[in-house]
Enzyme design. Structure first.
Site, PDB file in Angstrom:
ATOM      1  CD  GLU A 163      37.450-109.375  57.961  1.00  0.00           C
ATOM      2  OE1 GLU A 163      37.432-110.098  58.968  1.00  0.00           O
ATOM      3  OE2 GLU A 163      36.848-108.284  57.894  1.00  0.00           O
ATOM      4  CD  GLU A 270      33.315-104.992  54.183  1.00  0.00           C
ATOM      5  OE1 GLU A 270      33.407-104.703  55.388  1.00  0.00           O
ATOM      6  OE2 GLU A 270      33.431-106.154  53.757  1.00  0.00           O
TER       7      GLU A 270
END
Ligand code: XIL
Length: 356
Positions: A163, A270
């Site tokens: 991220e 994910e």
């Protein structure tokens, strides 16, 4: 090989007396309802099928059986993050990730490390570091070496930086890491350190909402180019793909195709499809579940469209709805491929139909 046991990378002997570093561092169906039968996902897919796990999940025999039957690769859901590994005094602990690694070995599953550098995770021990005895860069290197080195020879890959891109796509996120080591340089350093620690593991840049915010996707792609240009040893790109049932059709496919443009490995890392977050849809539950199955199918089809050598893995963020992290946001959400009893849902069937 002796690995650092704390941030400070000192030998055990030299730690004595130091106030900073005190230590070393098929499921039983409960219901009578007839369900669809589906071969294990790992047997259908021509690529590794991953799932997130916590050590505690492996102590539930039904869940452990489901995981070993369905998945070929495990990603620790949180116990390889700094929040677990680094104690406040700067020492390291590995009990839970070791238990996951042992389960993976016993069952012949791959182990995927998640995650080394994440803006959202720091540690008081790192925050305390100043210009003193041990440099911040040295502690950063020791951490990466300790964690990656511990699973060297077993881990198939690592999310090295997680991220990194700002939510609106305007540049990169600010973090302790960027402040101390440089906005770009801390990422290059992390990749270099991880490569040194395990030359065989595939190293990933991982991010989310890439299918949702085109500008974020563009910034992510430019960052990958820049890392490659700087010689950072990056092998792959991860797209978390936490999406909702009202995900605009086509965007997941576009994202996966664009991520494939570098010829690097691609990890759907994910995956889950929330019903509760599908605010744009005023549909009844059955219709929402149909939409959810459509999103599962689109993601699987898009992943299959990649050249096989680029399909690193397709990882779900859990297998059974009952373990989903999204339950914390809304207990009624059911984002995963298997229901609470471990029975395959329509979403799993739709996914399997695209990869089989
Ligand atoms: C989540 C886990 O599911 C939770 O158990 C944990 O408490 C917080 O993190 N993006 C990521 C994952 O990269 O690490 C996050 O996992 C979900 C969002």
């Amino acid at each position: 090989m002796s690995l650092p046991t704390s941030l400070y990378g000192l030998s055990r002997r030299s730690l004595l007396g130091s106030a900073l570093a005190l230590g070393a561092c098929q499921p039983a169906a409960q219901s009578q309802t007839p369900t669809v039968s589906l071969p294990p996902l790992r047997s259908i897919a021509p690529f590794p099928v991953g799932t997130a796990v916590q050590a505690v999940h492996l102590t539930d025999p039904n869940l452990a059986r489901l995981i070993a039957a369905q998945a070929s690769q495990l990603t620790p859901e949180w116990e390889m993050k700094m929040e677990y590994i680094v104690r406040d005094d700067g020492t390291f602990r590995f009990e839970a990730p070791d238990a996951i690694a042992a389960f993976a070995r016993t069952h012949g599953l791959g182990l995927f490390g998640h995650t080394l550098v994440w803006y959202a995770q720091t540690s008081p021990a790192f925050e305390r570091l100043d210009e003193g005895r041990v440099s911040f860069a040295g502690a950063y290197r020791n951490y990466i070496h300790a964690v990656v080195g511990r699973y060297r020879g077993q881990a198939v890959g690592w999310d090295v930086v997680n991220e990194a891109v700002a939510e609106d796509g305007e540049g990169w996120r600010d973090s302790l890491w960027s402040q101390r080591l440089g906005a770009f340089d801390h990422m290059v350093l992390a990749f270099q350190n991880a490569r040194e620690a395990d030359p065989a593991a595939k190293l990933f840049l991982n991010d989310y909402n890439l299918e949702w915010i085109p500008k974020k996707r563009a910034t992510f792609l430019r960052l990958v180019e820049r890392l490659l240009a700087a010689g950072a040893p990056i092998d792959g790109v991860g797209t978390q793909t936490h999406v909702a049932a009202d995900q605009a059709p086509g965007e997941i496919a576009r994202t996966i195709a664009e991520l494939g443009q570098f010829g690097l490995q691609v990890h759907v890392s994910e995956f889950d499809v929330s019903l509760s977050r599908a605010k744009g849809l005023r549909l009844n539950r059955l219709e929402l579940e149909r939409q959810q199955a459509g999103v599962y199918a689109e993601a699987a089809e898009a992943f299959m469209a990649l050249p096989s050598r680029q399909r690193f893995a397709f990882s779900f963020w859990g297998l059974r709805d009952s373990e989903s992290w999204l339950k914390r946001e809304d207990a009624g959400d059911t984002p995963l491929p298997f229901d609470d009893q471990g029975r395959p849902k329509a979403a799993a069937v739709a996914w399997a139909a695209q990869v089989g």
